[in-house]
Design an enzyme around this catalytic site. Structure first.
Site, PDB file in Angstrom:
ATOM      1  N   GLN A 148      46.182  46.353  27.830  1.00 39.67           N
ATOM      2  CA  GLN A 148      44.924  46.303  27.083  1.00 39.67           C
ATOM      3  C   GLN A 148      44.487  44.864  26.857  1.00 39.67           C
ATOM      4  OE1 GLN A 148      45.287  48.703  23.542  1.00 39.67           O
ATOM      5  NE2 GLN A 148      46.045  50.462  24.683  1.00 39.67           N
ATOM      6  N   CYS A 149      44.547  44.073  27.896  1.00 44.62           N
ATOM      7  CA  CYS A 149      44.248  42.642  27.833  1.00 44.62           C
ATOM      8  C   CYS A 149      43.069  42.355  28.764  1.00 44.62           C
ATOM      9  CB  CYS A 149      45.494  41.871  28.285  1.00 44.62           C
ATOM     10  SG  CYS A 149      45.296  40.089  28.437  1.00 44.62           S
ATOM     11  N   GLY A 150      42.323  41.323  28.459  1.00 39.89           N
ATOM     12  CA  GLY A 150      41.251  40.917  29.361  1.00 39.89           C
ATOM     13  C   GLY A 150      41.767  40.517  30.731  1.00 39.89           C
ATOM     14  N   THR A 177      44.257  42.159  32.241  1.00 37.84           N
ATOM     15  CA  THR A 177      44.887  43.341  32.847  1.00 37.84           C
ATOM     16  C   THR A 177      44.449  43.576  34.296  1.00 37.84           C
ATOM     17  OG1 THR A 177      45.221  44.356  30.688  1.00 37.84           O
ATOM     18  CG2 THR A 177      45.236  45.844  32.584  1.00 37.84           C
TER      19      THR A 177
END
Length: 166
Positions: A37-39, A41
């Site tokens: 759930q990371c930019g 990803t």
């Protein structure tokens, strides 16, 4: 550093106890702490492309899910595996969720964070998707910071150079 970081005990996402030597054999390893759930990803796609491109030449990409950066990897090992395999068709090995910084850091990362990046900076992992290129003999050939995409020349040149000398 320990005798050989490739012999430090690890746990795969399915609970299997192993080491980088057992995972990769004679291959070099690109170890990347990951988050779903990371930019950053979408880098999973680039990591899978590296595995597809360099796997037959002697590289094994290994994902190391970590929830230490703003809780961006909250899922269970099974949820992480399902997400990565379904969304990015990832075929490379995933470790069980671990910590990369602080007192609870996995012993492998305690060793890896002693290594400096190209700017000469060692220390804590900066964020999700920091990359460590590890030779078959256990030396760290490159430490690449998170915002550097897997397909960028800094990454592919380091892989090419490592595979040429392996």
């Amino acid at each position: 550093m320990t005798d050989n970081i490739r012999n430090i005990p690890l746990t795969l996402n399915d609970g299997t106890e192993t080491t980088l030597n057992e995972i990769a054999g004679d291959n070099a390893v690109l170890l990347v702490n990951t988050a779903s759930q990371c930019g950053l990803t979408p880098q999973y796609e680039g990591l899978q492309n590296l595995q597809d491109t360099y796997g037959q030449r002697g590289l094994t990409v290994v994902g190391a899910p970590c929830n230490q950066f703003k809780g961006q990897e909250p899922g269970s090992d099974e949820e992480i595996r399902d997400f990565v395999c379904t969304r990015f068709n990832a075929t490379f090995p995933l470790l069980s969720k671990l910590e990369v910084n602080g007192p609870g850091a996995h012993p492998l990362y305690k060793e890896l964070t002693k290594v400096a990046d190209s700017a000469g900076e060692a220390g804590d992992v900066a964020w999700n998707f920091e990359k460590f290129l590890i030779t078959p003999s256990g030396a760290v050939a490159a430490r690449i910071r998170p915002r550097t995409e897997p397909q960028e020349p800094e990454v592919t040149a380091a892989i090419d150079a490592t595979l040429a000398t392996s």
